[in-house]
Structures are given as C-alpha cells and as structure tokens.
Enzyme design. Structure first.
Site, PDB file in Angstrom:
ATOM      1  N   GLU A  82       0.763  -1.276  -0.155  1.00 42.73           N
ATOM      2  CA  GLU A  82      -0.144   0.002  -0.072  1.00 42.73           C
ATOM      3  C   GLU A  82       0.971   1.247  -0.027  1.00 42.73           C
ATOM      4  O   GLU A  82       0.207   2.328   0.280  1.00 42.73           O
ATOM      5  CB  GLU A  82      -1.013  -0.032   1.267  1.00 42.73           C
ATOM      6  CG  GLU A  82      -2.167  -1.202   1.222  1.00 42.73           C
ATOM      7  CD  GLU A  82      -2.901  -0.818   2.155  1.00 42.73           C
ATOM      8  OE1 GLU A  82      -4.085  -0.476   1.786  1.00 42.73           O
ATOM      9  OE2 GLU A  82      -2.892  -1.076   3.519  1.00 42.73           O
ATOM     10  N   HIS A 173     -11.590  -0.965   6.164  1.00 46.25           N
ATOM     11  CA  HIS A 173     -10.245  -1.331   5.937  1.00 46.25           C
ATOM     12  C   HIS A 173      -9.569  -0.525   7.131  1.00 46.25           C
ATOM     13  O   HIS A 173      -8.960  -1.177   7.933  1.00 46.25           O
ATOM     14  CB  HIS A 173      -9.872  -0.721   4.894  1.00 46.25           C
ATOM     15  CG  HIS A 173      -8.230  -0.836   4.369  1.00 46.25           C
ATOM     16  ND1 HIS A 173      -7.952  -0.301   3.380  1.00 46.25           N
ATOM     17  CD2 HIS A 173      -7.277  -1.010   5.274  1.00 46.25           C
ATOM     18  CE1 HIS A 173      -6.451  -0.443   3.421  1.00 46.25           C
ATOM     19  NE2 HIS A 173      -6.188  -0.992   4.563  1.00 46.25           N
TER      20      HIS A 173
HETATM   21 ZN   LIG Z   1      -4.238  -0.961   4.996  1.00 44.57          ZN
END
Ligand SMILES: [Zn+2]
Length: 245
Positions: A82, A173
């Site tokens: 990410e 998330h």
């Molecule tokens: Zn994350």
C-alpha cells in the site's frame, strides 16, 4: 550530498523509526500499518520502511521511494503493497510531510456505518475539523477487491477523497492521517483512535454535543503548540517496551 543534507536525512530516518515504535506502543498499528516522511532534501521522494511490522523497524530498514511509489534502489527488499497511499498523497498535498496509514480498531466502525460520522467532540481531536470523509473503494475497484490501496490509481482516488483534510477513513479497512511533520502526524493518528473510541462511548449514552467549528480551530491552535509533550512521553514509553535491540 552535502554533510548538512545527509544529516537531515539521517535525523528524519531516526525520527521515522521512533514514529514506527510509538505507533505500535500506542496501539495505532499492529503487525500492519505504516508511517512515512517526505524526504527532507528531495521533496518528490519519501522515506518508508521495507514491508515489515512497524515495531521491529530499525534505521537499516528504511528505504527511499520516488514519486511513483517505486523504491529508488532497485532489487532491494519487498516494499509495502500500500505504498501508493503515501506516494499519491505527497504528490497531491505539498503541505504534507508525513503520512500514517493504520487499521486502528476504534476508527473502523465509522467507515462502515453511513449514519455515524467521525466528528470531533473532544478537545484533543479538534484537528479533525468537521466530519471525516470515507473512501469507498468499490467506486474505483468494483465489488470484488481486497480493499487494499495497491495501485497508483487507487492511491490517487484515496488522495482525492482526503482532499485538504487531516484524515480519511477507508471503508472496511482503516484510515489514513497526514501531518506537516512526523510528530504531528503521529499525534493525529493516536488521537483519531482516541476520539473514535470516546465518540462511540458517548453515542451509547445519548445524543452527542460536538465541537463547534470555532472550537475546533481554537483547540487546534492551543494543542498544536503542545505536541512535543506527548511525543517525548510516548517515545520514552516505546523505548522502555522496545521490541528491537
Ligand atoms: Zn491497510
């Protein structure tokens, strides 16, 4: 690189390692989550640990990334999936010099209940301003994604959702919080978690009185001068319970 420039990089790396350890010790990150700092001498680059648990990060684990989210040194260790959260926010927000992404647990419910907006009701959270926006990944990745910001396109969409604010929630998330320096970003990440926990408790008791817009500004101005007090305490606590030798 001049000696002063190289010292600035070293001191940013040192503070970034401390930020990793504090965020774990304060319960913002666990095995997952990450924190980065804009490179002090190359504003188009940023510093971020290799893919690993934040509590275990040392200075040797910090890598330099370019504006595309690619490690500057090729063939190195694996990078966080990410990392595009960081690259795209730095691209869009020149005022941002540090980014914290976490799955801090008290915040997650506010990303999945549309009627419950995360809003400051506690003076330490005045920096949140108004209701924190929620990023809906289905709008960009469809109904079958793994919810991770694993591409430049998703990073750009998240940065768009963040806008000019201090934080954005990510549905199902976690959240991402930004600051003009590492200490401010860490402070905001810790108090976003605290504020979410307190708001949830208050909502159970009854209708909540939130800060007015003027109160959010006044509290931010006062508390903003006191950030080092928390940082130094949290650093001491993290050092005492250090997971690295
Ligand atoms: Zn994350």
């Amino acid at each position: 690189m001049s000696e002063a420039a190289s010292q600035a990089v070293q001191s940013t790396i040192r503070e970034l390692v401390d930020a990793n350890h504090i965020l774990f010790d304060q319960g913002v990150v666990d095995g997952f989550g990450h924190v980065s700092a804009r490179h002090p001498g190359r504003p188009d680059r940023f510093l971020l640990a290799r893919s690993m648990a934040p509590a275990l990060v040392t200075e040797r684990d910090v890598l330099e990334f370019d504006s595309e989210g690619a490690p500057v040194e090729k063939g190195g260790p694996a990078a966080y999936l990410e990392r595009f959260i960081h690259s795209e926010i730095y691209r869009k927000r020149p005022d941002v010099h540090a980014v914290v992404h976490s799955h801090s647990p008290s915040v997650v419910p506010f990303g999945v209940v549309a009627a419950a907006k995360l809003r400051p009701m506690f003076h330490m959270c005045g920096f949140l301003g108004g209701a924190t926006p929620v990023f809906e990944i289905r709008d960009f990745a469809g109904d079958g994604s793994d919810l991770l910001i694993s591409s430049k396109q998703l990073g750009a969409a998240l940065a768009q959702s963040l806008g000019q604010g201090p934080a954005v929630l990510m549905r199902g998330h976690g959240s991402t919080v930004v600051g003009s320096n590492l200490r401010q970003a860490v402070f905001r990440a810790v108090y976003t978690e605290v504020g979410a926990r307190l708001q949830t408790e208050a909502m159970r008791l009854g209708p909540v009185t939130y800060l007015t817009e003027e109160e959010t500004i006044a509290t931010t101005n006062t508390i903003g001068t006191q950030i080092d007090r928390s940082w130094l305490l949290w650093l001491k606590a993290a050092e005492r319970r250090s997971m690295v030798s």
